[in-house]
Scaffold this motif. Sequence first.
Motif, PDB file in Angstrom:
ATOM      1  N   PRO A   1       0.830  -1.215   0.098  1.00  0.00           N
ATOM      2  CA  PRO A   1      -0.111  -0.207  -0.055  1.00  0.00           C
ATOM      3  C   PRO A   1       0.814   1.246  -0.024  1.00  0.00           C
ATOM      4  N   ARG A   2       0.741   2.138  -0.957  1.00  0.00           N
ATOM      5  CA  ARG A   2       1.360   3.498  -1.132  1.00  0.00           C
ATOM      6  C   ARG A   2       0.582   4.623  -0.566  1.00  0.00           C
ATOM      7  N   ARG A   3       1.309   5.360  -0.188  1.00  0.00           N
ATOM      8  CA  ARG A   3       0.711   6.840   0.366  1.00  0.00           C
ATOM      9  C   ARG A   3      -0.189   7.489  -0.568  1.00  0.00           C
ATOM     10  N   PHE A   4      -1.081   8.135  -0.169  1.00  0.00           N
ATOM     11  CA  PHE A   4      -2.016   9.038  -0.731  1.00  0.00           C
ATOM     12  C   PHE A   4      -1.473  10.273  -0.945  1.00  0.00           C
ATOM     13  N   HIS A   5      -0.722  10.753   0.092  1.00  0.00           N
ATOM     14  CA  HIS A   5      -0.057  12.125   0.022  1.00  0.00           C
ATOM     15  C   HIS A   5       1.040  11.922   0.753  1.00  0.00           C
ATOM     16  N   PRO A   6       1.877  13.189   0.590  1.00  0.00           N
ATOM     17  CA  PRO A   6       3.246  13.268   1.277  1.00  0.00           C
ATOM     18  C   PRO A   6       3.121  13.507   2.873  1.00  0.00           C
TER      19      PRO A   6
END
Length: 348
Positions: A106-111
């Motif tokens: 799972p990759r981040r939606f935001h920094p």
Amino acid sequence: MTSTLNATESSIKVDGKFQNQEISYDTKLSQLWDMTKMYAKAKRKEPAPTKEVPLLSVSREQLDSIDTDSVFRLGHSTMLMKVDGKYIMADPVMSERASPVQWAGPRRFHPNPIDVDALPVIDVVIISHDHYDHLDRPALKKLDSKVTQYIVPLGVGQRMINWGVDADKVTELDWWQEHQVDGINFAATPTQHFSGRGLFDKDSTLWAGWVIQGQNSNLYFSGDSGYFGGFKTVGEKYGPFDITMIETGAYNDMWKEIHMLPEESVQAHIDLKGKAMIPIHNGTFDLALHDWYEPFERAQSAAIQHDVQLLTPKFGEQVEIHSPGIYSAWWREVSETEDLKLTAASAQ
């Protein structure tokens, strides 16, 4: 590694495995097959945001200038708190992916609203349990030189020591144990969940929620949990709370025993005798089968129904604990789902 004994109902181990208080949670092969089929058939409108998630950058100067007890939501369940002038972080997950590896998962939606290098010295880091979306080994390695002390559930500290954290910086607590740092009281409280980072270590470390009692502020951080009677017990023992930070995301009816539905999250807040609630464990990673914005919508509906003050700050937005503001339904402005776009437009 130290431990402060003040337990009333400590955790129980059976055959080397920690146990929940009200249920015995075990995933069977048949359940895994049902989950696999469910994932294959799932039809979602928006698994992830299609527009940029609004975010407020946090600076060191801003943090140092704050003279009121405040909290910042940095992402997922990662919270930065300033209480009695001390900096406290909960479940600092700051890597790109919530995964054993950084090339998959799972990759981040935001920094991140603030880089690790820009953070001040963190007086205390609390960890709820050892899952990858709560115990982020790469982030801890980067953060460790800034951390004065870690307070964690039983067994989690040894993991961290094995990774190179100084044992003198680690305090492990059982459920209902307390530990004070500069006048701030930290108490580990039961939750209904499980632990493990691999195939063979399930429930070998403990999971917990956290009470943070300062001179003027009383906070609760849930970590992960299914809904259970323990929230009322915590509320009776430690409440009322100025703000509760309650898991509200990555849920499904198939695993509601260990991840609350949003309506249950609001009820947990009520049980805890909370004044205002921040729904966490959402908006950063895709970890279940609901649309990314659904936890906010359902929590808001339940909060209105039960007259609960729900706080939905943007990532990086300051929340003053004793005078929280009115926060926008920012997810509606980001979503491409037609009914939410109409709702957002009508609210303007």
